[in-house]
Design an enzyme around this catalytic site. Sequence first.
Site, PDB file in Angstrom:
ATOM      1  CB  CYS A 209      -0.865   0.060   1.255  1.00 32.05           C
ATOM      2  SG  CYS A 209      -1.989  -1.314   1.457  1.00 32.05           S
TER       3      CYS A 209
ATOM      4  CD  GLU B  73      -6.491 -11.741 -22.861  1.00 33.68           C
ATOM      5  OE1 GLU B  73      -6.982 -10.661 -22.494  1.00 33.68           O
ATOM      6  OE2 GLU B  73      -5.294 -12.038 -22.713  1.00 33.68           O
TER       7      GLU B  73
ATOM      8  CB  CYS C 286      -5.561  -0.115 -15.142  1.00 34.79           C
ATOM      9  SG  CYS C 286      -4.461  -0.769 -16.393  1.00 34.79           S
TER      10      CYS C 286
HETATM   11  N1  SAH Z   1     -11.322  -7.110 -19.173  1.00 37.43           N
HETATM   12  C1  SAH Z   1     -10.525  -8.152 -18.623  1.00 37.43           C
HETATM   13  C2  SAH Z   1      -9.137  -7.732 -18.162  1.00 37.43           C
HETATM   14  C3  SAH Z   1      -8.385  -6.870 -19.057  1.00 37.43           C
HETATM   15  S1  SAH Z   1      -6.710  -6.680 -18.532  1.00 37.43           S
HETATM   16  C4  SAH Z   1     -11.225  -8.753 -17.427  1.00 37.43           C
HETATM   17  O1  SAH Z   1     -11.999  -8.086 -16.793  1.00 37.43           O
HETATM   18  O2  SAH Z   1     -10.951  -9.886 -17.095  1.00 37.43           O
HETATM   19  C5  SAH Z   1      -5.950  -6.512 -20.125  1.00 37.43           C
HETATM   20  C6  SAH Z   1      -5.898  -7.789 -20.907  1.00 37.43           C
HETATM   21  O3  SAH Z   1      -5.352  -7.491 -22.186  1.00 37.43           O
HETATM   22  C7  SAH Z   1      -5.020  -8.872 -20.314  1.00 37.43           C
HETATM   23  O4  SAH Z   1      -5.813 -10.011 -20.141  1.00 37.43           O
HETATM   24  C8  SAH Z   1      -3.930  -9.104 -21.378  1.00 37.43           C
HETATM   25  O5  SAH Z   1      -3.552 -10.448 -21.498  1.00 37.43           O
HETATM   26  C9  SAH Z   1      -4.605  -8.636 -22.636  1.00 37.43           C
HETATM   27  N2  SAH Z   1      -3.762  -8.176 -23.763  1.00 37.43           N
HETATM   28  C10 SAH Z   1      -2.580  -7.540 -23.713  1.00 37.43           C
HETATM   29  N3  SAH Z   1      -2.178  -7.209 -24.950  1.00 37.43           N
HETATM   30  C11 SAH Z   1      -3.142  -7.614 -25.806  1.00 37.43           C
HETATM   31  C12 SAH Z   1      -3.315  -7.537 -27.220  1.00 37.43           C
HETATM   32  N4  SAH Z   1      -2.419  -6.952 -28.004  1.00 37.43           N
HETATM   33  N5  SAH Z   1      -4.450  -8.043 -27.751  1.00 37.43           N
HETATM   34  C13 SAH Z   1      -5.389  -8.627 -26.969  1.00 37.43           C
HETATM   35  N6  SAH Z   1      -5.268  -8.738 -25.634  1.00 37.43           N
HETATM   36  C14 SAH Z   1      -4.157  -8.242 -25.049  1.00 37.43           C
END
Ligand code: SAH
Length: 454
Positions: free
Chosen positions: A83, A335, A410
């Site tokens: 934290c 993804e 994020c």
């Molecule tokens: N919406 C998702 C989390 C997103 S976090 C949920 O709620 O579970 C961002 C995600 O993007 C991660 O899972 C990561 O593996 C993926 N990622 C990273 N680069 C990427 C790309 N070029 N194309 C598709 N997915 C990607």
Amino acid sequence: MKTLKKNERLLVHVEDLTHEGAGVAKIDGYPLFIHGALPGEEVEIHVLKTLKNYGFAKLIEIKQASPYRVAAPCPVFETCGGCQMQHLSYEGQLAFKQKLVRDAVTRIGKLPDVPVHPVKGMDNPWRYRNKSQIPFGTEDGRTVAGFYATRSHHIVDTDICMIQTPEADAIMAALKTRLQELGIKPYEEETHQGMLRHLVVRKGRATGEVMVVLVTKKRKFPQVEAAIELIRTIVPEAVSIIQNVNPEKTNVIFGSETLTLWGKDIIEDRIGDVRFEISARSFYQINPEQTEVLYKQALDYADLSGDETVIDAYCGIGTISLFLAQKAKLVMGVEIVPQAIEDAKRNAELNGFTNTLFEAGPAEQVIPRWFKEGKVADVLVVDPPRKGCDPQLLGTILGQKPKRVVYVSCNPATLARDLRILEDGGYRTREVQPVDMFPQTTHVEAVAVLELAK
Ligand code: SAH
């Protein structure tokens, strides 16, 4: 300009807070970063290091405290890297996070008129983490367990963590005191000796189910039965006890072999009305209570009537996709991690959705192909990692022009950068809603909605 020297002591006024939570004071325009200081405070500092454009100083004494300063309740707040913001009241944390998003949207996005709403926070901003990954080690012959200090692999020994579940606290403390008796040696990173590397505890917030994972160096370890018995006694909610074997000399937590020692292979949880199966290694949102708030906001911004085709880019295990599927004609998720896509498909099936389609691959390659194949989207949702959307994906969006884009982020800086690109390509950012997913830390999540300019 006054030149500051290392080891100089001075009294300064703190003006701002960086996105990493350090106080900022300016000496004739030269910024000094002061760990632990808050905006509005008068503090005595000791200059530690001066670089060309900025420097670092140590907080010696607070002469005038901020009205938002509180005593950090955690005993290891000063040393643990988990934290960063416990010394700031929760109200102050939410104001800080709103300002971070607003500043990024104004400065980087050049969108001073876009409303950035007050952060949606938690009623109780403690004990929210549903997953703890706790390293074990030895120090002066004693077993230690806790969390790493900032930017280090030194374990800060603790028996409680106020942002993790009480179940995780209980198992962490019990294992620490009983390990020696059980004849299980904690792993030592430097020498690659010992057995127990990490304890991982996961809990389904809605179901109360607990999973305990012991990450060990070898498959065979002494007193397995006694360890299982101990865990079950300490936490009767445990329904799944798992062993993961990681024989490598690495700081990656999990190895490739996973065995169920007792009970189920998975635990279940729900976010809103959507059910999820969670295995030892599957990705899952850390704060499901606030995930529901964030995704409800995304769904609200998507403004679906039931006739739309929606693309969920960067869909992970399909958390947002399944939320959207409740209101859309078709949701297509993409993804890059194939295992996450397997989870997404299984979770869609578990919930009985027949209007979802998932594909593993880079969003910037899969989505243009979908468009070529005539699979176009009315609404596009993106939830990229910290680096933001791939420029190629932004280009594809601007080429196909879905009527609405919902951007879950994020990282306010890359969100703002991408909003500017989409604005220049013909979209208008309507509003931005930050949501506090990680109280007591500096992490900020926000969701923005963009529409095509008329
Ligand atoms: N919406 C998702 C989390 C997103 S976090 C949920 O709620 O579970 C961002 C995600 O993007 C991660 O899972 C990561 O593996 C993926 N990622 C990273 N680069 C990427 C790309 N070029 N194309 C598709 N997915 C990607």
